[in-house]
Structure formats: structure tokens, C-alpha cells
Design a protein around this motif. Sequence first.
Motif, PDB file in Angstrom:
ATOM      1  N   VAL A  14       0.822  -1.213   0.000  1.00 34.74           N
ATOM      2  CA  VAL A  14       0.000   0.000   0.000  1.00 34.74           C
ATOM      3  C   VAL A  14       0.861   1.270   0.000  1.00 34.74           C
ATOM      4  CG1 VAL A  14      -1.696   1.295   1.355  1.00 34.74           C
ATOM      5  CG2 VAL A  14      -1.925  -1.171   1.105  1.00 34.74           C
ATOM      6  N   LEU A  15       2.046   1.219   0.643  1.00 34.94           N
ATOM      7  CA  LEU A  15       2.866   2.422   0.771  1.00 34.94           C
ATOM      8  C   LEU A  15       3.231   3.058  -0.575  1.00 34.94           C
ATOM      9  CD1 LEU A  15       5.258   1.642   3.775  1.00 34.94           C
ATOM     10  CD2 LEU A  15       3.368   3.262   3.680  1.00 34.94           C
ATOM     11  N   PRO A  16       3.624   2.289  -1.615  1.00 36.14           N
ATOM     12  CA  PRO A  16       3.890   2.952  -2.906  1.00 36.14           C
ATOM     13  C   PRO A  16       2.671   3.675  -3.466  1.00 36.14           C
ATOM     14  CG  PRO A  16       4.803   0.744  -2.898  1.00 36.14           C
ATOM     15  CD  PRO A  16       3.977   0.858  -1.660  1.00 36.14           C
ATOM     16  N   PHE A  17       1.489   3.106  -3.273  1.00 34.20           N
ATOM     17  CA  PHE A  17       0.282   3.765  -3.778  1.00 34.20           C
ATOM     18  C   PHE A  17      -0.017   5.040  -2.995  1.00 34.20           C
ATOM     19  CE2 PHE A  17      -0.065  -0.500  -5.375  1.00 34.20           C
ATOM     20  CZ  PHE A  17      -0.676  -0.357  -6.610  1.00 34.20           C
ATOM     21  N   ILE A  18       0.231   5.019  -1.679  1.00 34.17           N
ATOM     22  CA  ILE A  18       0.042   6.240  -0.884  1.00 34.17           C
ATOM     23  C   ILE A  18       1.023   7.308  -1.316  1.00 34.17           C
ATOM     24  CG2 ILE A  18       0.162   7.189   1.449  1.00 34.17           C
ATOM     25  CD1 ILE A  18      -0.791   4.514   2.515  1.00 34.17           C
ATOM     26  N   GLY A  19       2.297   6.899  -1.519  1.00 32.26           N
ATOM     27  CA  GLY A  19       3.289   7.865  -1.996  1.00 32.26           C
ATOM     28  C   GLY A  19       2.924   8.417  -3.358  1.00 32.26           C
ATOM     29  N   ALA A  20       2.445   7.556  -4.263  1.00 28.58           N
ATOM     30  CA  ALA A  20       2.039   8.022  -5.593  1.00 28.58           C
ATOM     31  C   ALA A  20       0.848   8.964  -5.507  1.00 28.58           C
ATOM     32  CB  ALA A  20       1.709   6.828  -6.474  1.00 28.58           C
ATOM     33  N   PHE A  21      -0.079   8.677  -4.587  1.00 30.44           N
ATOM     34  CA  PHE A  21      -1.235   9.569  -4.426  1.00 30.44           C
ATOM     35  C   PHE A  21      -0.793  10.957  -3.975  1.00 30.44           C
ATOM     36  CE2 PHE A  21      -4.653  11.441  -1.913  1.00 30.44           C
ATOM     37  CZ  PHE A  21      -5.720  11.360  -2.798  1.00 30.44           C
ATOM     38  N   PHE A  22       0.155  11.022  -3.036  1.00 33.15           N
ATOM     39  CA  PHE A  22       0.632  12.327  -2.585  1.00 33.15           C
ATOM     40  C   PHE A  22       1.400  13.050  -3.691  1.00 33.15           C
ATOM     41  CE2 PHE A  22      -0.067  10.756   1.794  1.00 33.15           C
ATOM     42  CZ  PHE A  22      -0.746  11.854   2.292  1.00 33.15           C
ATOM     43  N   VAL A  23       2.161  12.313  -4.506  1.00 37.23           N
ATOM     44  CA  VAL A  23       2.848  12.935  -5.640  1.00 37.23           C
ATOM     45  C   VAL A  23       1.829  13.504  -6.622  1.00 37.23           C
ATOM     46  CG1 VAL A  23       4.310  12.465  -7.646  1.00 37.23           C
ATOM     47  CG2 VAL A  23       4.938  11.549  -5.426  1.00 37.23           C
ATOM     48  N   ALA A  24       0.782  12.723  -6.918  1.00 39.71           N
ATOM     49  CA  ALA A  24      -0.259  13.219  -7.810  1.00 39.71           C
ATOM     50  C   ALA A  24      -0.979  14.425  -7.218  1.00 39.71           C
ATOM     51  CB  ALA A  24      -1.258  12.093  -8.094  1.00 39.71           C
ATOM     52  N   TYR A  25      -1.240  14.381  -5.920  1.00 41.86           N
ATOM     53  CA  TYR A  25      -1.890  15.516  -5.259  1.00 41.86           C
ATOM     54  C   TYR A  25      -1.017  16.766  -5.311  1.00 41.86           C
ATOM     55  CZ  TYR A  25      -3.451  18.434  -1.380  1.00 41.86           C
ATOM     56  OH  TYR A  25      -3.841  19.500  -0.605  1.00 41.86           O
ATOM     57  N   LEU A  26       0.311  16.573  -5.196  1.00 42.63           N
ATOM     58  CA  LEU A  26       1.227  17.709  -5.171  1.00 42.63           C
ATOM     59  C   LEU A  26       1.306  18.401  -6.524  1.00 42.63           C
ATOM     60  CD1 LEU A  26       3.272  19.209  -3.354  1.00 42.63           C
ATOM     61  CD2 LEU A  26       5.017  17.649  -4.208  1.00 42.63           C
ATOM     62  N   PHE A  27       1.253  17.605  -7.611  1.00 42.27           N
ATOM     63  CA  PHE A  27       1.446  18.187  -8.942  1.00 42.27           C
ATOM     64  C   PHE A  27       0.143  18.358  -9.716  1.00 42.27           C
ATOM     65  CE2 PHE A  27       5.603  16.173  -8.082  1.00 42.27           C
ATOM     66  CZ  PHE A  27       6.397  17.306  -8.190  1.00 42.27           C
ATOM     67  N   SER A  28      -0.977  18.039  -9.110  1.00 41.66           N
ATOM     68  CA  SER A  28      -2.252  18.233  -9.807  1.00 41.66           C
ATOM     69  C   SER A  28      -2.535  19.698 -10.144  1.00 41.66           C
ATOM     70  CB  SER A  28      -3.394  17.639  -8.987  1.00 41.66           C
ATOM     71  OG  SER A  28      -3.488  18.267  -7.720  1.00 41.66           O
ATOM     72  N   PRO A  29      -2.138  20.694  -9.314  1.00 47.72           N
ATOM     73  CA  PRO A  29      -2.365  22.080  -9.735  1.00 47.72           C
ATOM     74  C   PRO A  29      -1.630  22.450 -11.020  1.00 47.72           C
ATOM     75  CG  PRO A  29      -1.972  21.991  -7.370  1.00 47.72           C
ATOM     76  CD  PRO A  29      -1.672  20.640  -7.912  1.00 47.72           C
ATOM     77  N   LEU A  30      -0.407  21.928 -11.216  1.00 43.46           N
ATOM     78  CA  LEU A  30       0.311  22.204 -12.464  1.00 43.46           C
ATOM     79  C   LEU A  30      -0.425  21.601 -13.656  1.00 43.46           C
ATOM     80  CD1 LEU A  30       4.019  21.590 -11.369  1.00 43.46           C
ATOM     81  CD2 LEU A  30       2.842  23.776 -11.659  1.00 43.46           C
ATOM     82  N   VAL A  31      -0.944  20.403 -13.474  1.00 45.04           N
ATOM     83  CA  VAL A  31      -1.711  19.773 -14.552  1.00 45.04           C
ATOM     84  C   VAL A  31      -2.966  20.586 -14.854  1.00 45.04           C
ATOM     85  CG1 VAL A  31      -2.952  17.689 -15.231  1.00 45.04           C
ATOM     86  CG2 VAL A  31      -0.796  17.500 -13.983  1.00 45.04           C
ATOM     87  N   ASP A  32      -3.640  21.077 -13.828  1.00 46.08           N
ATOM     88  CA  ASP A  32      -4.850  21.882 -14.040  1.00 46.08           C
ATOM     89  C   ASP A  32      -4.542  23.171 -14.800  1.00 46.08           C
ATOM     90  OD1 ASP A  32      -6.346  19.979 -12.736  1.00 46.08           O
ATOM     91  OD2 ASP A  32      -6.208  20.972 -10.779  1.00 46.08           O
ATOM     92  N   ARG A  33      -3.395  23.775 -14.518  1.00 44.32           N
ATOM     93  CA  ARG A  33      -3.027  24.996 -15.250  1.00 44.32           C
ATOM     94  C   ARG A  33      -2.801  24.703 -16.730  1.00 44.32           C
ATOM     95  NH1 ARG A  33       1.159  28.325 -11.266  1.00 44.32           N
ATOM     96  NH2 ARG A  33      -0.315  28.553  -9.513  1.00 44.32           N
ATOM     97  N   LEU A  34      -2.168  23.577 -17.037  1.00 48.77           N
ATOM     98  CA  LEU A  34      -1.969  23.229 -18.439  1.00 48.77           C
ATOM     99  C   LEU A  34      -3.283  22.855 -19.106  1.00 48.77           C
ATOM    100  CD1 LEU A  34       1.345  21.155 -18.266  1.00 48.77           C
ATOM    101  CD2 LEU A  34       1.031  23.508 -19.018  1.00 48.77           C
ATOM    102  N   LEU A  35      -4.208  22.273 -18.357  1.00 49.85           N
ATOM    103  CA  LEU A  35      -5.520  21.953 -18.928  1.00 49.85           C
ATOM    104  C   LEU A  35      -6.277  23.213 -19.323  1.00 49.85           C
ATOM    105  CD1 LEU A  35      -6.729  19.031 -16.605  1.00 49.85           C
ATOM    106  CD2 LEU A  35      -5.898  18.882 -18.956  1.00 49.85           C
ATOM    107  N   LYS A  36      -6.060  24.296 -18.567  1.00 55.77           N
ATOM    108  CA  LYS A  36      -6.706  25.564 -18.920  1.00 55.77           C
ATOM    109  C   LYS A  36      -6.176  26.133 -20.235  1.00 55.77           C
ATOM    110  CE  LYS A  36      -7.748  26.890 -14.160  1.00 55.77           C
ATOM    111  NZ  LYS A  36      -7.491  27.876 -13.066  1.00 55.77           N
ATOM    112  N   LEU A  37      -4.966  25.706 -20.627  1.00 59.57           N
ATOM    113  CA  LEU A  37      -4.374  26.133 -21.908  1.00 59.57           C
ATOM    114  C   LEU A  37      -4.765  25.203 -23.044  1.00 59.57           C
ATOM    115  CD1 LEU A  37      -0.785  27.058 -20.651  1.00 59.57           C
ATOM    116  CD2 LEU A  37      -2.727  28.586 -21.036  1.00 59.57           C
ATOM    117  N   LYS A  38      -5.800  24.401 -22.847  1.00 56.22           N
ATOM    118  CA  LYS A  38      -6.361  23.508 -23.864  1.00 56.22           C
ATOM    119  C   LYS A  38      -5.426  22.341 -24.202  1.00 56.22           C
ATOM    120  CE  LYS A  38      -9.846  26.302 -24.080  1.00 56.22           C
ATOM    121  NZ  LYS A  38     -11.116  25.952 -23.404  1.00 56.22           N
TER     122      LYS A  38
END
Length: 395
Positions: free
Chosen positions: A29-53
Motif C-alpha cells: 500500500v505504501l507505494p500507492f500512498i506515496g504516488a497519491f501524494f505525488v499526484a496531489y502535489l502536482f495536480s495544480p500544475l496539470v490543471d493549469r496546463l488543462l486551462k491552456l487547452k
Amino acid sequence: MQDQVLRRIFILAGLILLLWVLYLLKPVVLPFIGAFFVAYLFSPLVDRLLKLKFPRWLAISVVFIGIGVTVTVALWFLLPLVWKQLIYARDSIPAGIHWVNSTFLPWVSSTFNVVPLELDVEQISAAIMEYVQTNYSADSIQAIAARVAQSGLNFIQLGGVVLLIPIIAFYFLLDWDRMLQGFRRLIPRPYETTVLNIAQECHSVLGAFVKGQFLVMFLLGIVYAVGLQLIGLEVGLIIGMVAGLASIIPYLGFAVGIVAAVIASLFQFGLDWMQLLLVAVVFMVGQMVEGYILQPFLLGDKIGLSPVAVVFAVLAGAQLAGFLGMLIALPVAAVIVVLLKYARECYEQSACYGLAPELITPPQDSQVAYAEAGAIDLATEKDQDSDSLNTPNTK
């Protein structure tokens, strides 16, 4: 009523069983928890690029490629400097032993009036070999070899986990919105608004703290490294980087950095009080920059914990989950603070918090006024009663 109690017991038993299964599957489970936190940390950057279509898969790829390029460039410039300082540290070991034997130990002997000592490398090596031969048999050596081999396998497994986390984080980000919507559908409808408000507050507190903490680590490492290099410490870059990275755990970066810098300064310059004073000045400046500039502007009061509570949270995390617990202690404490704040508000609005009204004794100078007001009320009530008696019954 009995059905409701049984249902709550079954829900509680199910939660306990789920937590127990997750505990048994902790290595998985620990790798999945770590991956979830990594995804949570960089999701704002992904959202900004999504706004650029950008398509979602392309936005995630751009973010991960950007992170990889940044890390590669940093390592490309830093690794030669770090390697050079490691070579210098290795070559300085004989000089350090000579300084200990010729300067430090005689000073200790003359200052504290103790028996003079001297480090003999050959004698220490012979003593270690004799201890191993005396206390460890062939079976023990085989056990040690097996343990070393197992440690090597664990290290390889750790490397595989480190490589696996970005892959899992990529797929988490690819299904991020749908995953959050699935979590939202699990919330009971009567509590949806409350749970979403709590989650939003935890998100704002946790996101601001994590991003601010990484910036504090990076900038504090630069301050320490530049300061130690300016005062002439040959391994100042390594010590500054390690102190900056260790500052993710409160007070650990300062402690590790100043101890390592003092030892390196003693090996390089000997017992030079001016150099030791300069080392202390560098770390005092670093603490002032962290306390008066970095923390207020980048973190502020994101957690709301006192220094004593911060130390307790770090020690509790270390006790429960080791080094990983120390790393996640403060983010978890931030979430717990939000939950406790909501629990306190619910308690203050509950019937258990209500108090019986206290009997308030009026001041001495106002008792006459209260008595006169009471007499007027009594007179008014008597007049109303007499009027009702004198009124004829029209029925």
C-alpha cells in the motif's frame, strides 16, 4: 433503535477490519500512498496546463518531463561538486586523525586533567578483528552474510518502488477527476456539504504547507551552502544541501548541519575559534532567515501548532512509522488540526456544552432600583387583577 445500534457496530467492525488489512498490506500500500501524494502535489500544475487547452495525458507528460529535466540538470551541475568534496573528505581522514592525536586529545588531557589518549588506527583495526573472531562463529558470519544479501535485496526493492511511484502517480493524475468524483459519491448525502467543507479546508492548509515547506527546504539549503562556502569550508556545499533537506523535519536540519560543519571545520582548520564562530554565524543567519523571512512569507501559520506540539508530532511520527513517519508528521498534524477544529465547533454547538444559567447577584448600589422595578411590576399586576374582577360578565 436496536437496528441502528447494530448497524453502527457493523460499520465500526468493517472499518477496523479494513484498517487491519491495510496494515497487513503495508509494503504494497505504501507505494500507492506515496504516488497519491505525488499526484496531489502536482495536480495544480496539470490543471493549469488543462486551462491552456492541453489534452490531459499531454499535460501530465509535460509536467513529469519538466520535473525530470529539472532534476537531471541539477544533478548534472551538482554531482561533480559533490563528488569532489567527497574525495576531499575521504583524503582528509588521515589529517583529521592526526589533528585529534596531536591537538584535541592533548588539550582535553591538560584541560580536564585526565589520562592522555591517542588514536591508533592499527590497534583499533586489530581490536575490531579480534572482537569479530571471538564473538562470531562461522554460523554467525553466514547469518551476517545472509543479512547483508537481504539488505541488498531490500535496497533493490526500494529502488523498484521509487521507480514505480511516478508510474502510479501518472495513472492517478490521468483519472484524477473521476477518482475524486467516486470518493464524493461515497459520502452520505446528509453529510456531503460538511465533509466537502472540511476536505476543502484540509486541501488549502495541506497544499499551502507542503509547497511552502519545499521552498523553505530549497532556499535554506542554498543559504547554508553559500554561507559555508564563503567562510572557506571545503565540504560546505554537501553540508548545506544535507541541512536543507533535513529541515523538512523541524530542528533536524539545524542540528545536523551545525554538528557536521563544526566537525569539518575542526578537521580542516584545527581548533580555530574564529572559524568556529563563523560557522555559528552562518547557522544563526540561516535560522534568522528561516524564522523571519521564509516561514512567515512562505508558510505563515498554516498548521497552527506551537513549537512543543511540532516536536511532539515529529517524535510521535517517528515512533509510529520510523523515518517516513517523521516526514509526514507535520502534514498529518495539519489535517488533524482541521478535524479537531471542526470537532470543537460541533461540541460547542451541542447540548452537552450548554450550561445552566447562573444566578447573578446585582451590585449593591443597584439593588434599590431592582426593588423599585419589582414594586412597580407588582402594583401593575394588582391593578390588572382588580380591573378583571370589576369587569361585568357579558355572557
